[in-house]
Write a protein that holds these residues in place. Structure first.
Motif, short mmCIF file in Angstrom:
data_model
loop_
_atom_site.label_atom_id
_atom_site.label_comp_id
_atom_site.label_asym_id
_atom_site.label_seq_id
_atom_site.Cartn_x
_atom_site.Cartn_y
_atom_site.Cartn_z
N PRO A 48 9.22 3.97 -12.92
CA PRO A 48 10.15 5.10 -12.77
C PRO A 48 9.57 6.17 -11.84
O PRO A 48 8.38 6.23 -11.58
N ASN A 49 10.46 6.99 -11.33
CA ASN A 49 10.08 8.14 -10.51
C ASN A 49 9.41 7.76 -9.20
O ASN A 49 8.55 8.48 -8.69
N GLY A 50 9.79 6.60 -8.66
CA GLY A 50 9.28 6.23 -7.35
C GLY A 50 7.83 5.81 -7.31
O GLY A 50 7.20 5.83 -6.24
N LYS A 51 7.26 5.41 -8.43
CA LYS A 51 5.87 4.98 -8.48
C LYS A 51 5.79 3.46 -8.41
O LYS A 51 6.68 2.74 -8.85
N TYR A 114 9.97 4.50 2.87
CA TYR A 114 8.83 3.66 3.25
C TYR A 114 7.54 4.47 3.28
O TYR A 114 6.47 3.97 2.93
N ARG A 115 7.64 5.72 3.70
CA ARG A 115 6.47 6.60 3.68
C ARG A 115 5.92 6.71 2.26
O ARG A 115 4.71 6.65 2.06
N ASN A 116 6.81 6.87 1.28
CA ASN A 116 6.38 6.98 -0.10
C ASN A 116 5.64 5.72 -0.54
O ASN A 116 4.62 5.79 -1.24
N PHE A 117 6.15 4.55 -0.14
CA PHE A 117 5.49 3.30 -0.50
C PHE A 117 4.11 3.21 0.15
O PHE A 117 3.10 2.93 -0.52
N LEU A 118 4.04 3.45 1.46
CA LEU A 118 2.77 3.34 2.17
C LEU A 118 1.76 4.36 1.66
O LEU A 118 0.55 4.07 1.59
N LYS A 119 2.24 5.55 1.31
CA LYS A 119 1.33 6.60 0.81
C LYS A 119 0.65 6.14 -0.48
O LYS A 119 -0.52 6.49 -0.73
N GLU A 164 -1.86 9.02 9.91
CA GLU A 164 -1.82 10.08 8.90
C GLU A 164 -2.24 9.55 7.53
O GLU A 164 -3.04 10.17 6.83
N LEU A 165 -1.71 8.39 7.15
CA LEU A 165 -1.93 7.87 5.81
C LEU A 165 -3.16 6.98 5.69
O LEU A 165 -3.69 6.81 4.59
N ALA A 166 -3.59 6.41 6.81
CA ALA A 166 -4.76 5.51 6.80
C ALA A 166 -5.60 5.75 8.05
O ALA A 166 -5.66 4.90 8.94
#
Length: 336
Positions: A48-51, A114-119, A164-166
């Motif tokens: 839940p909550n995008g996790k 997709y940013r949320n997933f990669l983060k 930015e993320l990696a």
């Protein structure tokens, strides 16, 4: 599933036996050449909550098998779609269910989704690579074969997201436009041999590859390529300062850009003759009951890499006058 692990091992051994030291690892289903059946090794659970949670057990099993077979380096899936860098790749909740996508296929490459997933994923991936001692043994990709002004801009945004993320991630991609390297968007370009001279003229070190072409006077290893030309591969890579060779294709046994398996003993062009694929482009080994069935082209290519190793071991400079007849990937001795 257990049958898969039994069948894949002889193919990994075959790659090592033929002087290749890098193995592609389907962390996620490769976003190249059409929509494939889900083949991702990574197990992803949506909370839940995008996790998300990530299970690397199958990835580790692949790595352990490859290490046992003698693989030195690992190539990981592209993080964005091919020929455009427009979308997030297809990632599944269930590897056996093609309808279990985490997001619609049209989801943007740099979208919030997709940013949320990669983060969440990239730090976990980094931890896995460090734990398995793979960080310095890995090659990473943004998108396959980007080209043109629009795709250059798309690539720029996607590369910025990964930086930015990696920030630890260095990337390499097959591309034939020197601007990607000149603008610092890729850390290691992989140039088609028809464009390799442009990179040399701009003093850009690169890997090389061939795919679909070029043909004629150029190096390749198609059904109709004379064996003497194939045997020159290692010599050209050595003389022309190639830093590596990106290998297409080993066992692409399906109709081009579809999921339909074809009889490659009858069709050597991915059922795409006349549409851009010459015979012998898509594979160098045939399917066998217990492992790969060899081809003479595959043996000649391996022997050419043994020639490379001999030249390297002998300490001969690539600029030695003895190589004077090798002037480019289209200008070299072509007879036995």
């Amino acid at each position: 599933e257990e049958k898969f692990w039994t069948l894949v091992e002889p193919y990994i051994k075959d790659i090592v036996d033929h002087q290749m030291n890098t193995l592609h690892t389907p962390l996620f289903t490769p976003p190249t050449d059409g929509v494939k059946r889900p083949t991702q090794l990574m197990n992803v659970t949506v909370l839940p909550n995008g996790k998300y949670t990530f299970d690397f057990s199958n990835v580790k099993r692949w790595v352990d098998l490859a290490n046992k077979c003698g693989i030195e380096y690992f190539e990981w899936s592209h993080f964005f779609t091919q020929w455009g860098v427009k979308n997030a790749i297809r990632i599944y909740r269930d590897n056996k269910d093609p309808d279990s996508l985490l997001w619609p296929p049209e989801t943007g490459a740099t979208s919030d989704t997709y940013r949320n997933f990669l983060k969440q994923f990239l730090p976990e991936f980094h931890n896995f690579l460090q734990k398995e001692n793979l960080l310095t043994r890995s090659f990473f990709h943004v998108s396959d074969e980007p080209h043109g002004d629009e795709q250059l801009e798309n690539y720029r945004y996607a590369r910025a997201l990964l930086k930015e993320l990696a920030p630890w991630m260095k990337v390499m991609d097959a591309l034939s436009d020197p601007r990607f390297a000149l603008q610092g968007l890729t850390d290691m370009p992989v140039a088609g041999i028809g464009a390799a001279q442009q990179f040399a003229d701009n003093k850009i070190p690169c890997w090389v590859y061939f795919c679909c072409g070029p043909r004629g006077t150029y190096l390749n290893r198609l059904f109709d390529t004379p064996l003497a030309k194939i045997r020159m591969s290692g010599w050209l890579f050595y003389k022309l300062h190639a830093l590596g060779f990106l290998h297409w294709g080993h066992n692409y046994w399906q109709k081009f850009q579809t999921q339909r398996i074809i009889d490659v003993y009858q069709d050597g062009a991915g059922d795409h003759w006349g549409g851009g694929l010459p015979y012998g482009d898509t594979f160098v080994v045939y399917p066998g009951e217990t492992g790969p069935v060899d081809s003479i082209r595959w043996e000649q290519f391996a022997e050419s890499l043994q020639d490379y190793a001999l030249l390297q071991s002998a300490g001969i400079s690539p600029d030695d006058p003895m190589f004077a007849e090798i002037k480019g990937y289209d200008k070299f001795p072509k007879t036995e």
